[in-house]
Design a protein around this motif. Structure first.
Motif, PDB file in Angstrom:
ATOM      1  N   ASN A 344      19.930 -41.194  17.735  1.00 22.16           N
ATOM      2  CA  ASN A 344      19.155 -40.140  17.085  1.00 22.16           C
ATOM      3  C   ASN A 344      17.805 -40.712  16.673  1.00 22.16           C
ATOM      4  OD1 ASN A 344      21.343 -38.363  17.291  1.00 22.16           O
ATOM      5  ND2 ASN A 344      22.202 -39.061  15.348  1.00 22.16           N
ATOM      6  N   ALA A 345      16.776 -39.894  16.732  1.00 23.73           N
ATOM      7  CA  ALA A 345      15.431 -40.361  16.386  1.00 23.73           C
ATOM      8  C   ALA A 345      14.654 -39.252  15.701  1.00 23.73           C
ATOM      9  CB  ALA A 345      14.689 -40.830  17.632  1.00 23.73           C
ATOM     10  N   THR A 346      14.071 -39.579  14.548  1.00 21.67           N
ATOM     11  CA  THR A 346      13.187 -38.651  13.849  1.00 21.67           C
ATOM     12  C   THR A 346      11.761 -39.169  13.976  1.00 21.67           C
ATOM     13  OG1 THR A 346      14.933 -38.052  12.269  1.00 21.67           O
ATOM     14  CG2 THR A 346      12.661 -37.546  11.651  1.00 21.67           C
ATOM     15  N   LEU A 347      10.913 -38.425  14.663  1.00 19.35           N
ATOM     16  CA  LEU A 347       9.532 -38.841  14.901  1.00 19.35           C
ATOM     17  C   LEU A 347       8.622 -38.211  13.849  1.00 19.35           C
ATOM     18  CD1 LEU A 347       9.339 -38.436  18.800  1.00 19.35           C
ATOM     19  CD2 LEU A 347      10.307 -40.304  17.440  1.00 19.35           C
ATOM     20  N   ASP A 348       7.890 -39.053  13.124  1.00 23.65           N
ATOM     21  CA  ASP A 348       6.979 -38.528  12.102  1.00 23.65           C
ATOM     22  C   ASP A 348       5.571 -38.405  12.678  1.00 23.65           C
ATOM     23  OD1 ASP A 348       5.982 -41.117  12.210  1.00 23.65           O
ATOM     24  OD2 ASP A 348       6.951 -41.745  10.341  1.00 23.65           O
ATOM     25  N   GLU A 349       4.660 -37.881  11.858  1.00 27.63           N
ATOM     26  CA  GLU A 349       3.299 -37.624  12.327  1.00 27.63           C
ATOM     27  C   GLU A 349       2.582 -38.920  12.683  1.00 27.63           C
ATOM     28  OE1 GLU A 349       1.020 -35.173   9.761  1.00 27.63           O
ATOM     29  OE2 GLU A 349       2.399 -33.470   9.832  1.00 27.63           O
ATOM     30  N   ALA A 350       2.797 -39.980  11.890  1.00 26.97           N
ATOM     31  CA  ALA A 350       2.122 -41.250  12.154  1.00 26.97           C
ATOM     32  C   ALA A 350       2.524 -41.795  13.528  1.00 26.97           C
ATOM     33  CB  ALA A 350       2.472 -42.265  11.059  1.00 26.97           C
ATOM     34  N   GLY A 357       0.605 -36.306  23.238  1.00 27.69           N
ATOM     35  CA  GLY A 357       1.572 -35.285  23.625  1.00 27.69           C
ATOM     36  C   GLY A 357       2.842 -35.265  22.811  1.00 27.69           C
ATOM     37  N   PHE A 358       3.089 -36.277  21.973  1.00 27.67           N
ATOM     38  CA  PHE A 358       4.307 -36.309  21.155  1.00 27.67           C
ATOM     39  C   PHE A 358       4.157 -35.349  19.971  1.00 27.67           C
ATOM     40  CE2 PHE A 358       5.471 -39.574  23.823  1.00 27.67           C
ATOM     41  CZ  PHE A 358       6.588 -40.281  23.430  1.00 27.67           C
ATOM     42  N   VAL A 359       5.267 -34.726  19.587  1.00 30.10           N
ATOM     43  CA  VAL A 359       5.283 -33.765  18.480  1.00 30.10           C
ATOM     44  C   VAL A 359       6.339 -34.216  17.475  1.00 30.10           C
ATOM     45  CG1 VAL A 359       5.685 -31.365  17.827  1.00 30.10           C
ATOM     46  CG2 VAL A 359       4.579 -31.886  20.009  1.00 30.10           C
ATOM     47  N   PRO A 360       6.014 -34.234  16.172  1.00 31.62           N
ATOM     48  CA  PRO A 360       7.008 -34.652  15.175  1.00 31.62           C
ATOM     49  C   PRO A 360       8.258 -33.772  15.206  1.00 31.62           C
ATOM     50  CG  PRO A 360       4.802 -34.544  14.208  1.00 31.62           C
ATOM     51  CD  PRO A 360       4.700 -33.924  15.568  1.00 31.62           C
ATOM     52  N   GLY A 361       9.392 -34.360  14.892  1.00 32.54           N
ATOM     53  CA  GLY A 361      10.637 -33.595  14.863  1.00 32.54           C
ATOM     54  C   GLY A 361      11.840 -34.488  15.080  1.00 32.54           C
ATOM     55  N   GLU A 362      13.001 -33.864  15.252  1.00 29.56           N
ATOM     56  CA  GLU A 362      14.260 -34.580  15.461  1.00 29.56           C
ATOM     57  C   GLU A 362      14.610 -34.563  16.946  1.00 29.56           C
ATOM     58  OE1 GLU A 362      16.616 -34.053  11.247  1.00 29.56           O
ATOM     59  OE2 GLU A 362      16.877 -32.481  12.765  1.00 29.56           O
ATOM     60  N   TYR A 363      14.945 -35.727  17.467  1.00 28.62           N
ATOM     61  CA  TYR A 363      15.193 -35.877  18.894  1.00 28.62           C
ATOM     62  C   TYR A 363      16.404 -36.774  19.142  1.00 28.62           C
ATOM     63  CZ  TYR A 363      10.458 -34.046  19.380  1.00 28.62           C
ATOM     64  OH  TYR A 363       9.336 -33.253  19.307  1.00 28.62           O
ATOM     65  N   VAL A 364      16.933 -36.660  20.345  1.00 29.78           N
ATOM     66  CA  VAL A 364      17.932 -37.606  20.827  1.00 29.78           C
ATOM     67  C   VAL A 364      17.237 -38.491  21.852  1.00 29.78           C
ATOM     68  CG1 VAL A 364      20.081 -37.896  22.102  1.00 29.78           C
ATOM     69  CG2 VAL A 364      19.867 -36.075  20.417  1.00 29.78           C
ATOM     70  N   ARG A 365      17.341 -39.809  21.631  1.00 31.19           N
ATOM     71  CA  ARG A 365      16.648 -40.763  22.502  1.00 31.19           C
ATOM     72  C   ARG A 365      17.619 -41.322  23.544  1.00 31.19           C
ATOM     73  NH1 ARG A 365      13.341 -44.720  19.295  1.00 31.19           N
ATOM     74  NH2 ARG A 365      15.309 -44.898  18.197  1.00 31.19           N
ATOM     75  N   LYS A 409       9.521 -33.011  30.792  1.00 30.05           N
ATOM     76  CA  LYS A 409       8.554 -32.035  30.313  1.00 30.05           C
ATOM     77  C   LYS A 409       9.115 -30.615  30.358  1.00 30.05           C
ATOM     78  CE  LYS A 409       5.204 -34.754  29.221  1.00 30.05           C
ATOM     79  NZ  LYS A 409       4.807 -34.882  27.795  1.00 30.05           N
ATOM     80  N   GLN A 410       9.885 -30.294  31.382  1.00 30.33           N
ATOM     81  CA  GLN A 410      10.463 -28.956  31.485  1.00 30.33           C
ATOM     82  C   GLN A 410      11.394 -28.680  30.312  1.00 30.33           C
ATOM     83  OE1 GLN A 410      12.781 -28.189  35.048  1.00 30.33           O
ATOM     84  NE2 GLN A 410      12.309 -26.012  34.984  1.00 30.33           N
ATOM     85  N   ASN A 411      12.008 -29.744  29.773  1.00 29.28           N
ATOM     86  CA  ASN A 411      12.918 -29.600  28.641  1.00 29.28           C
ATOM     87  C   ASN A 411      12.233 -29.902  27.308  1.00 29.28           C
ATOM     88  OD1 ASN A 411      15.879 -29.127  29.686  1.00 29.28           O
ATOM     89  ND2 ASN A 411      14.926 -30.533  31.127  1.00 29.28           N
ATOM     90  N   GLU A 412      10.880 -29.860  27.312  1.00 28.45           N
ATOM     91  CA  GLU A 412      10.062 -30.031  26.095  1.00 28.45           C
ATOM     92  C   GLU A 412      10.316 -31.371  25.416  1.00 28.45           C
ATOM     93  OE1 GLU A 412      10.874 -26.577  23.742  1.00 28.45           O
ATOM     94  OE2 GLU A 412       9.656 -25.270  25.005  1.00 28.45           O
ATOM     95  N   GLY A 413      10.538 -32.389  26.240  1.00 25.81           N
ATOM     96  CA  GLY A 413      10.746 -33.735  25.720  1.00 25.81           C
ATOM     97  C   GLY A 413       9.553 -34.621  25.989  1.00 25.81           C
ATOM     98  N   PHE A 414       9.701 -35.917  25.677  1.00 23.70           N
ATOM     99  CA  PHE A 414       8.631 -36.891  25.873  1.00 23.70           C
ATOM    100  C   PHE A 414       9.226 -38.134  26.509  1.00 23.70           C
ATOM    101  CE2 PHE A 414       8.260 -34.940  21.577  1.00 23.70           C
ATOM    102  CZ  PHE A 414       7.352 -33.953  21.918  1.00 23.70           C
ATOM    103  N   PHE A 430      12.870 -38.783  25.000  1.00 20.77           N
ATOM    104  CA  PHE A 430      13.215 -38.052  23.785  1.00 20.77           C
ATOM    105  C   PHE A 430      13.445 -36.576  24.129  1.00 20.77           C
ATOM    106  CE2 PHE A 430      10.697 -41.701  22.630  1.00 20.77           C
ATOM    107  CZ  PHE A 430      11.315 -42.202  21.494  1.00 20.77           C
ATOM    108  N   PHE A 431      14.672 -36.099  23.874  1.00 19.86           N
ATOM    109  CA  PHE A 431      15.009 -34.688  24.059  1.00 19.86           C
ATOM    110  C   PHE A 431      15.121 -34.018  22.688  1.00 19.86           C
ATOM    111  CE2 PHE A 431      17.030 -36.456  27.986  1.00 19.86           C
ATOM    112  CZ  PHE A 431      16.211 -35.806  28.897  1.00 19.86           C
ATOM    113  N   PRO A 432      14.579 -32.807  22.533  1.00 16.52           N
ATOM    114  CA  PRO A 432      14.672 -32.126  21.230  1.00 16.52           C
ATOM    115  C   PRO A 432      16.125 -31.917  20.814  1.00 16.52           C
ATOM    116  CG  PRO A 432      13.128 -30.990  22.683  1.00 16.52           C
ATOM    117  CD  PRO A 432      13.837 -32.002  23.524  1.00 16.52           C
TER     118      PRO A 432
END
Length: 574
Positions: A344-350, A357-365, A409-414, A430-432
């Motif tokens: 699990n990964a929580t990406l912050d603004e920093a 292209g990265f957006v803050p939020g909760e993701y599965v890495r 990208k199609q799955n709104e990931g990075f 990273f998948f949302p």
């Protein structure tokens, strides 16, 4: 007195001439004309300190909407060192800020008694041994932006007119450097946006090309595969033609796979996302992945604890891991390791600010790392480009990593890559996080022979070869088949057919009207009729951004006899 006055004029002239030569040298220097603003500022402060014989010269810029100043750079002449980052708040030194905002130079021969600087006495001047200060305003595009500060350590001095003039000249050069740095940043941002626009346009062009090619190419492959499958069912096992037929089939499937990869890169692949536990999906693939990499490469699987759910088509996870695994295998010479991890990964603004292209939020890495030969920085920058490959001719298509990129990208990931030559490579995907904790049930992977039936099926296809082969396949399963080569013919046939039509199988992209409109019109008069779409490219008619709408049944071209039999039975039994 006259001689003394002449000496003073001569000294002043010599000082101004020396200062002019210093300024001319600065302007001609590479440091001043370069694109590195910080290095330019450092060079200016060093030249200022050495010419003025001042122990400390620093540049401070306004921050927090003018309520504070932050040290951009401080040069200390005796130590020949640069530091930065210190801050001063307006609320702590209001008299100094009031003097700054007047936009006049602060000339403090005795900094401990001057009205603008005496508040610094106990906390700043005395500890550092500062006795005199000369602060000159800095302007950017005509607006007050900061201050150039000169600090004398030791006995106080009286700032001469020549020193003030030189300080103002340096301040003007600092202003020019800051303005040029701002222009460089704007230009860099403009170029970045231009590159992103070109990338979007390129992706769109490739998408349109891929869509057109996929539709026509997959139709041709469908005809080839259909005839080959029927021929294989008719041939005896010992027939000399069987090997040739299998070779044709294999070549057609490889061609179909290239088309799928191109669609995946262009984010045009038709998918059916499910809520997944990525740990379960990866675990089910381990045996296949081990076969791909061989016995010399150790496969290490580290599943994450209490992994969040993701929503993605399971076949796309297979595509990602298969492509990354094959790439890792090819990068490892001899013995090595391939490590697959989830977390699990929580990406912050920093974190996201440093990654385009990265957006803050909760993701599965999902992490895939190898101990292979690694890649240069130049290679890393190109690896997701379609048809880019470091392999020899005939050894790779250049679509493997492009496919991975498109799926992510199609799955709104990075996706990010870390690699150096000789140090292996690591791909972090990273998948949302999906809001649901309930995992969708996936069909059993155990192959089951398709069952036939006696129902009536209306088959609509504008390609004569596919219409013919589709009819033959369906009739072999026992169905009664009505065929139409266009939507108009299908509407007329359905209106005149006396019996029940149990299932409509229709192409999606056709002249006159698309398959969806045809299905809606036929459903209005035959509401019990089931519907199955088929296409080599849906063109967003039954899918949004390639994601199938709920309740839509679809089989992608080219398909084999078994796949069609199963899909038809599923649709009829639904």
């Amino acid at each position: 007195p006259r001689k003394q006055a002449e000496d003073q004029v001569r000294l002043s002239r010599d000082t101004l001439l020396a200062e002019f030569q210093v300024l001319a040298g600065i302007i001609r220097s590479e440091a001043f004309s370069g694109s590195d603003t910080e290095q330019t500022i450092r060079s200016l402060l060093e030249a200022d300190a050495r010419q003025q014989l001042v122990e400390r010269v620093s540049l401070w810029l306004f921050v927090q909407e003018g309520t504070a100043i932050r040290c951009f750079d401080l040069y200390e002449l005796p130590q020949d060192r640069h530091t930065s980052g210190m801050g001063i708040e307006k609320q702590d030194y209001p008299a100094y800020f009031e003097a700054l905002l007047s936009e006049e130079a602060i000339v403090a021969d005795d900094a401990h008694s001057h009205s603008a600087t005496r508040d610094f006495s106990a906390s700043y001047l005395t500890p550092l041994g500062i006795s005199s200060m000369l602060d000159v305003p800095i302007h950017i595009h005509g607006k007050l932006a900061g201050v150039l500060c000169h600090e004398r350590v030791g006995s106080p001095i009286v700032w001469s007119p020549e020193q003030r003039l030189f300080a103002i000249s340096i301040a003007n050069l600092v202003s020019l450097a800051l303005e040029q740095g701002e222009r460089n940043r704007v230009e860099e941002e403009r170029n970045k946006l231009q590159d992103q626009l070109l990338q979007v346009q390129k992706m769109d062009a490739i998408g349109r090309l891929a869509g057109g090619v996929a539709h026509d190419f997959n139709n041709m492959l469908q005809a080839i595969l259909g005839h080959v499958d029927i021929a294989l069912r008719a041939e005896l096992p010992e027939s000399p033609l069987k090997g040739d037929l299998l070779a044709i089939r294999q070549a057609a499937m490889r061609s179909a796979d290239l088309t799928r990869q191109l669609l995946a890169f262009a984010r045009k692949q038709t998918i059916d996302p499910k809520v997944l536990d990525l740990n379960d999906t990866v675990s089910s693939m381990l045996r296949m992945l081990q076969r791909l990499i061989g016995e010399n490469i150790q496969l290490i699987w580290t599943p994450g604890y209490r992994l969040w759910r993701v929503r993605i088509d399971p076949t796309q996870v297979n595509q990602i891991l298969a492509n990354l695994t094959v790439n890792a295998r090819d990068a490892i010479s001899g013995v090595g390791r391939l490590t697959i991890e989830t977390s699990n990964a929580t990406l912050d603004e920093a974190y996201c600010e440093e990654r385009v292209g990265f957006v803050p939020g909760e993701y599965v890495r999902l992490s895939v790392s190898d101990t292979g030969c690694g890649m240069s920085k130049e290679t890393v920058e190109q690896i997701f480009e379609p048809f880019f490959t470091t392999k020899g001719i005939g050894e790779g298509t250049g679509l493997g990593l492009a496919t991975v990129y498109g799926i992510v990208k199609q799955n709104e990931g990075f996706i990010q890559v870390q690699s150096e030559l000789g140090q292996g490579a690591s791909f972090q995907i990273f998948f949302p996080r999906c809001g649901s904790d309930l995992v969708d049930q996936t069909p059993s992977s155990e192959p089951e022979p398709p069952r036939g039936g006696t129902e009536t099926i209306l088959l609509v296809e504008d390609e004569p070869a596919i219409l013919l082969i589709g009819r033959r396949i369906l009739e072999e399963f026992g169905y009664t088949v009505l065929v139409a080569s266009c939507p108009g013919e299908a509407l007329e046939l359905a209106a005149n057919h006396p019996g029940e039509i149990h299932l409509l199988i229709t192409d999606v992209v056709m002249p006159e009207m698309d398959g969806r409109e045809l299905g809606n019109r036929l459903h209005a008069v035959r509401p019990s009729m089931k519907l199955l779409f088929m296409s080599g490219y849906t063109a967003n008619i039954i899918a949004h951004r390639g994601i199938l709408e709920a309740g839509i049944r679809f089989i992608p071209k080219p398909f084999n006899i078994t796949d069609l039999g199963k899909k038809v039975r599923e649709a009829l039994d639904s």
